[in-house]
Design a protein around this motif. Sequence first.
Motif, PDB file in Angstrom:
ATOM      1  N   HIS A   1       1.510   6.100 -37.091  1.00 25.44           N
ATOM      2  CA  HIS A   1       1.542   7.091 -38.172  1.00 25.44           C
ATOM      3  C   HIS A   1       0.242   7.122 -38.980  1.00 25.44           C
ATOM      4  O   HIS A   1       0.077   8.004 -39.818  1.00 25.44           O
ATOM      5  CB  HIS A   1       2.688   6.776 -39.141  1.00 25.44           C
TER       6      HIS A   1
ATOM      7  N   GLY B   1       5.655  12.645 -37.261  1.00 24.27           N
ATOM      8  CA  GLY B   1       4.324  12.360 -37.781  1.00 24.27           C
ATOM      9  C   GLY B   1       3.518  11.340 -37.009  1.00 24.27           C
ATOM     10  O   GLY B   1       2.655  10.666 -37.583  1.00 24.27           O
ATOM     11  N   HIS B   2       3.748  11.231 -35.706  1.00 21.94           N
ATOM     12  CA  HIS B   2       2.930  10.323 -34.902  1.00 21.94           C
ATOM     13  C   HIS B   2       1.539  10.909 -34.714  1.00 21.94           C
ATOM     14  O   HIS B   2       1.389  12.013 -34.189  1.00 21.94           O
ATOM     15  CB  HIS B   2       3.562  10.086 -33.528  1.00 21.94           C
ATOM     16  N   VAL B   3       0.525  10.169 -35.108  1.00 22.81           N
ATOM     17  CA  VAL B   3      -0.860  10.581 -34.882  1.00 22.81           C
ATOM     18  C   VAL B   3      -1.218  10.419 -33.412  1.00 22.81           C
ATOM     19  O   VAL B   3      -1.983  11.204 -32.855  1.00 22.81           O
ATOM     20  CB  VAL B   3      -1.815   9.758 -35.768  1.00 22.81           C
ATOM     21  N   ARG B   4      -0.659   9.418 -32.803  1.00 19.62           N
ATOM     22  CA  ARG B   4      -0.994   9.087 -31.416  1.00 19.62           C
ATOM     23  C   ARG B   4       0.099   8.203 -30.818  1.00 19.62           C
ATOM     24  O   ARG B   4       0.924   7.651 -31.538  1.00 19.62           O
ATOM     25  CB  ARG B   4      -2.331   8.313 -31.365  1.00 19.62           C
TER      26      ARG B   4
ATOM     27  N   TYR C   1       3.872  11.990 -25.305  1.00 16.81           N
ATOM     28  CA  TYR C   1       3.849  12.637 -26.619  1.00 16.81           C
ATOM     29  C   TYR C   1       4.522  14.003 -26.524  1.00 16.81           C
ATOM     30  O   TYR C   1       4.170  14.834 -25.688  1.00 16.81           O
ATOM     31  CB  TYR C   1       2.410  12.799 -27.097  1.00 16.81           C
TER      32      TYR C   1
ATOM     33  N   GLN D   1       0.135   8.563 -24.201  1.00 14.45           N
ATOM     34  CA  GLN D   1       0.010   9.921 -24.706  1.00 14.45           C
ATOM     35  C   GLN D   1       0.707  10.935 -23.798  1.00 14.45           C
ATOM     36  O   GLN D   1       1.104  12.007 -24.254  1.00 14.45           O
ATOM     37  CB  GLN D   1      -1.481  10.274 -24.870  1.00 14.45           C
TER      38      GLN D   1
ATOM     39  N   ASP E   1       7.610  13.329 -31.375  1.00 17.46           N
ATOM     40  CA  ASP E   1       6.447  12.669 -31.974  1.00 17.46           C
ATOM     41  C   ASP E   1       5.833  13.529 -33.069  1.00 17.46           C
ATOM     42  O   ASP E   1       5.468  13.030 -34.134  1.00 17.46           O
ATOM     43  CB  ASP E   1       5.392  12.393 -30.888  1.00 17.46           C
ATOM     44  N   ARG E   2       5.708  14.822 -32.809  1.00 18.92           N
ATOM     45  CA  ARG E   2       5.148  15.714 -33.826  1.00 18.92           C
ATOM     46  C   ARG E   2       6.018  15.752 -35.073  1.00 18.92           C
ATOM     47  O   ARG E   2       5.522  15.716 -36.197  1.00 18.92           O
ATOM     48  CB  ARG E   2       4.979  17.121 -33.246  1.00 18.92           C
ATOM     49  N   LYS E   3       7.331  15.832 -34.881  1.00 14.61           N
ATOM     50  CA  LYS E   3       8.250  15.932 -36.008  1.00 14.61           C
ATOM     51  C   LYS E   3       8.184  14.717 -36.923  1.00 14.61           C
ATOM     52  O   LYS E   3       8.301  14.836 -38.150  1.00 14.61           O
ATOM     53  CB  LYS E   3       9.692  16.095 -35.501  1.00 14.61           C
TER      54      LYS E   3
ATOM     55  N   GLU F   1       7.648  16.836 -28.774  1.00 12.96           N
ATOM     56  CA  GLU F   1       8.067  17.460 -30.032  1.00 12.96           C
ATOM     57  C   GLU F   1       8.591  16.429 -31.024  1.00 12.96           C
ATOM     58  O   GLU F   1       8.358  16.535 -32.227  1.00 12.96           O
ATOM     59  CB  GLU F   1       9.138  18.519 -29.750  1.00 12.96           C
TER      60      GLU F   1
ATOM     61  N   GLY G   1      13.767  17.587 -29.023  1.00 11.06           N
ATOM     62  CA  GLY G   1      13.063  17.367 -30.282  1.00 11.06           C
ATOM     63  C   GLY G   1      13.693  16.301 -31.141  1.00 11.06           C
ATOM     64  O   GLY G   1      13.067  15.789 -32.070  1.00 11.06           O
TER      65      GLY G   1
END
Length: 243
Positions: A111, A151-154, A143, A140, A147-149, A145, A196
Amino acid sequence: MDSSGAFAEATGRTLEGGSDQPRYRRYQFDLIAPHCGRSVLEVGAGLGEFAAQFRSLRRLVLTDVDPGAVEVMRRRFADRPEVEVRQFDVGAKLELGEPVESVVAINVLEHIPDDAAALRSLAGLIEPGGSIVLFVPGYQQLYGEFDRKVGHVRRYTPATLADAVRRAGLGVELVKPVNLLGGIAWWLAVRKGGAGTPNPRLVALYDRFVVPVTRAIERVVRPPFGQSVLCVARKPPTGTDAG
């Protein structure tokens, strides 16, 4: 970081409930606990579900950025005198008094944009020669949806996680992928299926049937890939450089 609702944002769960995964938590614990000393700080401890497995420690400090999660933990551990619960955001200043032997960070580092700076900050909270045990999302290619939701940076590989540890001035004692079957399931559900949010029914089935098989496989085979990456970083003893 806005601390309000941080637990839900980071996990996709609410403070009131979520998918129970006792076998997976024990699997994580058996990977992490052997690398911890008698005094432990867990950052991003959430509701304390992982930390509740620690017994016979001299000191256990539990932190989370979310005040709601902190309050849940204070009630949960009220009868355990060795446990201290505090609100804390990685990168801020935390006054521990006496440093701890080990820091545990499960699904935290991904995060944080400047991961090496966060590790340097955590290293200031442990004794010389102490450990930071990291458990982070792997690869990666996984990675999606979810992860995006949250707040994963990577997501990490063993190589990228080891690089962050070394940039922080720490030594890499162990780094490896874990949970091969979980990685395959995650790829099918998130990357191919586009999920998601976790499906509680599937999570329960995974915990009951897949985790025991994962344990059996990883006792004899080092997986080449996994849903997560485990790393043990070591703070150099006083007067020495990191290896």
